[in-house]
Scaffold this motif. Structure first.
Motif, PDB file in Angstrom:
ATOM      1  N   ARG A 109       0.834  -1.200   0.000  1.00 41.51           N
ATOM      2  CA  ARG A 109       0.000   0.000   0.000  1.00 41.51           C
ATOM      3  C   ARG A 109       0.873   1.257   0.000  1.00 41.51           C
ATOM      4  O   ARG A 109       2.036   1.225   0.418  1.00 41.51           O
ATOM      5  CB  ARG A 109      -0.929   0.043   1.216  1.00 41.51           C
ATOM      6  CG  ARG A 109      -1.979  -1.038   1.215  1.00 41.51           C
ATOM      7  CD  ARG A 109      -3.044  -0.767   2.265  1.00 41.51           C
ATOM      8  NE  ARG A 109      -4.054  -1.810   2.312  1.00 41.51           N
ATOM      9  CZ  ARG A 109      -5.159  -1.748   3.044  1.00 41.51           C
ATOM     10  NH1 ARG A 109      -5.402  -0.674   3.794  1.00 41.51           N
ATOM     11  NH2 ARG A 109      -6.036  -2.742   3.041  1.00 41.51           N
ATOM     12  N   VAL A 158      -5.076   9.391   1.093  1.00 46.67           N
ATOM     13  CA  VAL A 158      -5.668   8.081   0.809  1.00 46.67           C
ATOM     14  C   VAL A 158      -4.629   6.980   0.930  1.00 46.67           C
ATOM     15  O   VAL A 158      -3.420   7.220   0.868  1.00 46.67           O
ATOM     16  CB  VAL A 158      -6.294   8.045  -0.604  1.00 46.67           C
ATOM     17  CG1 VAL A 158      -7.254   9.212  -0.805  1.00 46.67           C
ATOM     18  CG2 VAL A 158      -5.226   8.032  -1.699  1.00 46.67           C
ATOM     19  N   GLU A 159      -5.143   5.766   1.111  1.00 48.49           N
ATOM     20  CA  GLU A 159      -4.324   4.558   1.060  1.00 48.49           C
ATOM     21  C   GLU A 159      -4.803   3.727  -0.120  1.00 48.49           C
ATOM     22  O   GLU A 159      -6.012   3.489  -0.265  1.00 48.49           O
ATOM     23  CB  GLU A 159      -4.473   3.735   2.333  1.00 48.49           C
ATOM     24  CG  GLU A 159      -4.006   4.425   3.598  1.00 48.49           C
ATOM     25  CD  GLU A 159      -4.271   3.559   4.825  1.00 48.49           C
ATOM     26  OE1 GLU A 159      -4.113   2.316   4.717  1.00 48.49           O
ATOM     27  OE2 GLU A 159      -4.657   4.113   5.858  1.00 48.49           O
ATOM     28  N   ALA A 160      -3.870   3.269  -0.957  1.00 47.69           N
ATOM     29  CA  ALA A 160      -4.234   2.498  -2.136  1.00 47.69           C
ATOM     30  C   ALA A 160      -3.216   1.406  -2.396  1.00 47.69           C
ATOM     31  O   ALA A 160      -2.088   1.434  -1.885  1.00 47.69           O
ATOM     32  CB  ALA A 160      -4.346   3.412  -3.352  1.00 47.69           C
ATOM     33  N   VAL A 216      -6.616  -0.200  -6.392  1.00 48.29           N
ATOM     34  CA  VAL A 216      -7.653  -0.411  -5.375  1.00 48.29           C
ATOM     35  C   VAL A 216      -7.524   0.683  -4.322  1.00 48.29           C
ATOM     36  O   VAL A 216      -6.440   0.901  -3.776  1.00 48.29           O
ATOM     37  CB  VAL A 216      -7.521  -1.800  -4.716  1.00 48.29           C
ATOM     38  CG1 VAL A 216      -8.611  -1.981  -3.655  1.00 48.29           C
ATOM     39  CG2 VAL A 216      -7.590  -2.907  -5.759  1.00 48.29           C
ATOM     40  N   LEU A 217      -8.626   1.354  -4.045  1.00 54.03           N
ATOM     41  CA  LEU A 217      -8.646   2.406  -3.023  1.00 54.03           C
ATOM     42  C   LEU A 217      -9.172   1.812  -1.723  1.00 54.03           C
ATOM     43  O   LEU A 217     -10.284   1.271  -1.684  1.00 54.03           O
ATOM     44  CB  LEU A 217      -9.528   3.562  -3.485  1.00 54.03           C
ATOM     45  CG  LEU A 217      -9.548   4.812  -2.607  1.00 54.03           C
ATOM     46  CD1 LEU A 217      -8.156   5.441  -2.532  1.00 54.03           C
ATOM     47  CD2 LEU A 217     -10.550   5.834  -3.163  1.00 54.03           C
ATOM     48  N   HIS A 218      -8.394   1.921  -0.661  1.00 55.70           N
ATOM     49  CA  HIS A 218      -8.756   1.288   0.611  1.00 55.70           C
ATOM     50  C   HIS A 218      -9.319   2.263   1.640  1.00 55.70           C
ATOM     51  O   HIS A 218     -10.301   1.943   2.316  1.00 55.70           O
ATOM     52  CB  HIS A 218      -7.529   0.589   1.205  1.00 55.70           C
ATOM     53  CG  HIS A 218      -6.980  -0.496   0.356  1.00 55.70           C
ATOM     54  ND1 HIS A 218      -7.547  -1.743   0.257  1.00 55.70           N
ATOM     55  CD2 HIS A 218      -5.889  -0.511  -0.468  1.00 55.70           C
ATOM     56  CE1 HIS A 218      -6.847  -2.491  -0.575  1.00 55.70           C
ATOM     57  NE2 HIS A 218      -5.831  -1.774  -1.037  1.00 55.70           N
ATOM     58  N   ALA A 219      -8.706   3.410   1.782  1.00 59.43           N
ATOM     59  CA  ALA A 219      -9.115   4.329   2.848  1.00 59.43           C
ATOM     60  C   ALA A 219      -8.908   5.766   2.407  1.00 59.43           C
ATOM     61  O   ALA A 219      -7.958   6.079   1.676  1.00 59.43           O
ATOM     62  CB  ALA A 219      -8.330   4.049   4.128  1.00 59.43           C
ATOM     63  N   ASP A 224     -16.364  -1.529  -4.103  1.00 56.45           N
ATOM     64  CA  ASP A 224     -15.355  -0.522  -4.460  1.00 56.45           C
ATOM     65  C   ASP A 224     -15.215   0.563  -3.391  1.00 56.45           C
ATOM     66  O   ASP A 224     -14.263   1.337  -3.418  1.00 56.45           O
ATOM     67  CB  ASP A 224     -15.723   0.157  -5.780  1.00 56.45           C
ATOM     68  CG  ASP A 224     -15.776  -0.812  -6.947  1.00 56.45           C
ATOM     69  OD1 ASP A 224     -14.807  -1.580  -7.113  1.00 56.45           O
ATOM     70  OD2 ASP A 224     -16.781  -0.810  -7.681  1.00 56.45           O
ATOM     71  N   PRO A 269     -14.286   2.655  -0.400  1.00 53.00           N
ATOM     72  CA  PRO A 269     -13.284   2.665   0.668  1.00 53.00           C
ATOM     73  C   PRO A 269     -13.906   3.164   1.974  1.00 53.00           C
ATOM     74  O   PRO A 269     -15.033   3.671   1.996  1.00 53.00           O
ATOM     75  CB  PRO A 269     -12.253   3.670   0.152  1.00 53.00           C
ATOM     76  CG  PRO A 269     -13.088   4.657  -0.630  1.00 53.00           C
ATOM     77  CD  PRO A 269     -14.193   3.846  -1.262  1.00 53.00           C
ATOM     78  N   THR A 270     -13.190   3.015   3.063  1.00 56.81           N
ATOM     79  CA  THR A 270     -13.600   3.700   4.289  1.00 56.81           C
ATOM     80  C   THR A 270     -13.302   5.182   4.117  1.00 56.81           C
ATOM     81  O   THR A 270     -12.266   5.557   3.560  1.00 56.81           O
ATOM     82  CB  THR A 270     -12.853   3.157   5.514  1.00 56.81           C
ATOM     83  OG1 THR A 270     -11.443   3.369   5.334  1.00 56.81           O
ATOM     84  CG2 THR A 270     -13.122   1.668   5.698  1.00 56.81           C
ATOM     85  N   PHE A 286      -5.805   9.467  -5.385  1.00 54.38           N
ATOM     86  CA  PHE A 286      -5.717   8.045  -5.745  1.00 54.38           C
ATOM     87  C   PHE A 286      -4.594   7.838  -6.759  1.00 54.38           C
ATOM     88  O   PHE A 286      -3.766   6.920  -6.628  1.00 54.38           O
ATOM     89  CB  PHE A 286      -7.073   7.619  -6.301  1.00 54.38           C
ATOM     90  CG  PHE A 286      -7.269   6.145  -6.517  1.00 54.38           C
ATOM     91  CD1 PHE A 286      -6.370   5.201  -6.037  1.00 54.38           C
ATOM     92  CD2 PHE A 286      -8.385   5.695  -7.214  1.00 54.38           C
ATOM     93  CE1 PHE A 286      -6.578   3.832  -6.238  1.00 54.38           C
ATOM     94  CE2 PHE A 286      -8.611   4.343  -7.423  1.00 54.38           C
ATOM     95  CZ  PHE A 286      -7.697   3.410  -6.940  1.00 54.38           C
TER      96      PHE A 286
END
Length: 759
Positions: free
Chosen positions: A619, A637-639, A647-650, A709, A711-712, A739
């Motif tokens: 990540r 963001v975290e990806a 992929v976008l996670h947070a 899809d 994210p948080t 992102f």
């Protein structure tokens, strides 16, 4: 929708449009203007029952006529159009905007109820209509757009609440025979000497006889007990239980439903028609050729319900004539745009770029952005009903509209009914993102043309014209396609020496009534908003606006949908290329000149743990910050990238929107805008054309994010007591670049095309 520095859009409209907007709006007779201030105060049954006709005071509302005789207040300042108090104490607040998901049906009542000292448990809301009272007080015309609902009506609704409260207090003082200054209010009650109490419901009838005060004292923000508190939406129960009614749900006795066969190429016409099979479908009542938007022609099938109408349309045999219109091909269009981007266009900024040639480091970048559909969950619809005959003919419309005034005038022109005889019933809408604010009023004009043709054919019934999802996605008015070309010269420390930038894309406002004041020196200001600022950059920026046979329109956050991406990915690339942390680099650029940007970014950084927390393997962090509609939103963001798919996670958001009227609504707006921003990045998120025909038709081939899809999203708002700024759109622009910047850290590639395409 769009952003403008204009204090009053109406004043800048071409005189011809102003005249059209004002035609037939004579002042009411028998003192109705003055009577507005008292008569019906707090007792108006509904906004639609505000018995002054469709636009009787429009000229006055625009400041073109003398002020109201008794008070000098404009209709936008009169409590009678906005507040109703029932005997049981229920307060109904009329909103001067369309609510289509952004929450103004709660936010505006919160503002008014605060100054009214209402009992929030007894507050309800309803939509206004095309009456002059409901124009945007800053723009001077009926408008939901530009993230201006709360921003432009904040003071207006505070004053409306304060005026209403003052009249209630005056009524109580008269009843008790005391000085009004000795009284106070609390949660829907006026409290007097010795603990005397009168509820607002008990005072409403007497209060309506009190004069409306011109000047009122507003609360100190420290006294707020409603504004600033996380508050559930007034429409939450209806929506969560399936009881909310939208424009698509309108049902009238004997109503017919119409669907229209549109030409496959924009502005095409009917060459020949065989409707025998359609007319044989049970329930089909008529098949009618009707004029359409942009000079096109379509075929309307009217039936007793949507399914019969759709089956009838499917059975039509239509030969279309598209010989006279351009047939756009996306691949060829991209080639021509790229060629234009190599040349200088109309100038927006004209900094000296002479240092570019000798710069020690250079970045050459091309960005490609496709057409995008608005794709609201509720497709376009409009219901039209005639009544009366001859000079007494009237028309009534039901629809979710962002511009009820302009749509009323468009309906008047098509129907041949004087504007004062056209009643607009604004309905809750299931999304829009700008699509329900069309200068051409395309879907309203279409619905009126169908209703007029039906009446001429002897069908004296209300007609609901309904678009299918496929109609909506193939039906035009997209976010324009754009190509950006940037040539940047840098020194060894990452300082920008020169930046030459060209944008190619259709003008949104060109050819519309807004062109006169939103196109400056050949530059559509909606295209370039978000470029350059807040960075102190020696930039030459020019644009080309090619004419293309594809209808275009503002799309949530308008120009910032692409300019934020370009600016924030390039700024990040410059920082990484010079060995600087992207956050630190931005902070250095902001300096002391942009404290709101710095504060929002720092808040997002602190809350996310950026630079302090170790991310999971695979990540990376991504950062972006952007201002639109006077609000700054920063994302950290975290990806990750899996099988060449980002992929976008947070997502952590730092938001500077000044005073937060309803923090719950702000959180929802940021979450929704972030998800819509994510939609621009996903495979399949593009509208393309081949031989003039739009290739996408539904969510199967025009991608939208699924729950998997999402994210948080954590949202944090910078505390402030300053007047609120826009909130509906600003959450969208910085998501995609944040992102992309994470993806660039992971892959070494800075995605230069949306949706993302990784090698």
């Amino acid at each position: 929708m769009y952003n403008t520095t204009s204090s009053n859009i109406f004043d800048q409209l071409p005189k011809g449009l102003q005249a059209l907007y004002l035609q037939g709006q004579d002042a009411p007779e028998n003192g109705a203007t003055a009577g507005l201030q008292r008569r019906s105060f707090l007792k108006v049954a509904t906004a639609g029952g505000f018995a002054l006709g469709a636009f009787p005071l429009l000229a006055q509302a625009q400041g073109a006529a003398p002020a109201a005789a008794a008070s000098g207040l404009k209709p936008t300042q009169q409590p009678s159009a906005f507040v109703r108090i029932d005997k049981d104490g229920t307060v109904t607040v009329t909103i001067n905007r369309l609510d289509f998901g952004q929450g103004v049906q709660t936010g505006l009542p919160m503002i008014l109820a605060e100054e009214l000292d209402a009992d929030w448990r007894l507050v309800k809301s309803q939509h206004g209509n095309a009456d002059p009272a409901y124009v945007d007080p800053a723009f001077g015309m009926h408008l939901t757009g530009g993230s201006g609902a709360i921003k432009n009506s904040y003071t207006q609704y505070r004053e409306l609440g304060a005026r209403t409260r003052a009249m209630l207090v005056s009524a109580a003082a008269a009843q008790w025979g005391v000085d009004a200054g000795s009284l106070r209010t609390q949660q829907g009650v006026v409290i007097g000497p010795g603990g005397k109490r009168l509820t607002y419901g008990e005072l409403a009838e007497a209060a309506m006889k009190q004069p409306v005060p011109e000047q009122v004292t507003l609360k100190d923000p420290k006294q707020f007990r409603i504004i600033g508190k996380p508050t559930g939406r007034l429409d939450a129960r209806a929506k969560s239980t399936g009881n909310q009614s939208y424009g698509i749900d309108v049902r009238l006795p004997g109503m017919l439903t119409a669907v229209v066969a549109h030409p496959p190429v924009f502005a095409g016409k009917v060459r020949s028609l065989d409707d025998a099979a359609a007319r044989a479908i049970p329930g089909v009542k008529a098949v009618l050729r009707v004029p359409l938007d942009r000079g096109g022609e379509g075929v309307a099938v009217l039936a007793e319900g949507y399914w019969a109408a759709k089956q009838g349309r499917d059975a039509l045999k239509v030969e279309w004539d598209t010989s006279a219109v351009e047939k756009v091909d996306s691949a060829k269009q991209l080639t021509s745009y790229r060629a234009l981007a190599q040349t200088t266009g109309a100038i927006k900024y004209n900094a000296d770029v002479g240092k570019l040639a000798a710069a020690p480091k250079k970045i050459s970048a091309e960005f490609v952005f496709p057409y995008l559909a608005h794709a609201p969950m509720e497709p376009l619809n409009c219901t039209v009903q005639f009544s009366g005959q001859g000079a007494d003919t009237r028309a009534e419309l039901w629809l979710g509209t962002q511009m009820p005034g302009l749509d009323t005038m468009a309906a008047s022109k098509v129907l041949g009914v004087p504007p004062q005889n056209v009643k607009m019933n604004v309905q809750m809408a299931g999304g829009g993102f700008g699509r329900r604010a069309i200068p051409s009023s395309d879907y309203v004009v279409e619905a009126c043309a169908v209703a007029k043709a039906a009446r001429a054919a002897g069908l004296n019934a209300a007609v609901r014209t309904l678009w299918s999802r496929e109609d909506d996605i193939k039906g035009g008015y997209y976010r324009p396609m754009h190509v950006h070309r940037a040539e940047i010269g840098l020194d060894a420390q990452g300082n920008i020496l020169a930046w030459d930038h060209v944008i190619v894309g259709q003008s949104i406002v060109g050819g519309s009534p807004f062109e006169a004041f939103m196109v400056k020196d050949g530059v559509d200001t909606t295209m370039v908003e978000g470029m350059k600022e807040p960075y102190d950059i020696p930039m030459r920026l020019s644009v080309h606006h090619p004419k293309v046979n594809v209808p275009v329109l503002w799309w949530r956050s308008v120009g910032s949908t692409h300019t934020a991406y370009v600016m924030e990915t390039l700024i990040d690339e410059i920082a990484r290329g010079s060995g600087q942390d992207p956050v630190a680099y931005r902070m250095k650029q902001f300096g002391s000149k942009h404290p709101r940007h710095s504060t929002a970014l720092q808040l997002a950084v602190d809350k996310s743990g950026y630079g302090k927390r170790t991310l999971a393997a695979g990540r990376a962090w991504g950062v972006a910050v952007h201002e639109s509609f006077n609000t700054v939103v920063a994302y950290v963001v975290e990806a990750s990238v899996k099988d060449k798919t980002p992929v976008l996670h947070a997502v952590t958001a730092g938001v500077h929107c000044n005073l937060a009227i309803n923090p719950t609504s702000i959180e929802a707006q940021i979450q929704g805008a972030a998800l819509m921003g994510l939609s621009m990045c996903l495979p399949g998120a593009a509208i393309t054309l081949k031989d003039g025909v739009v290739e996408q038709s539904n969510f199967g081939d025009f991608a939208v994010p699924r729950i998997t899809d999402m994210p948080t999203v954590a949202v944090f708002v910078v505390p402030s007591a300053d007047a609120p700024t826009g909130m509906g759109e600003p959450g969208l622009p910085p998501l995609a670049p944040a992102f992309a910047n994470a993806v660039a850290r992971l892959t070494g590639q800075a995605p230069r095309e949306l949706p993302f395409k990784l090698a």
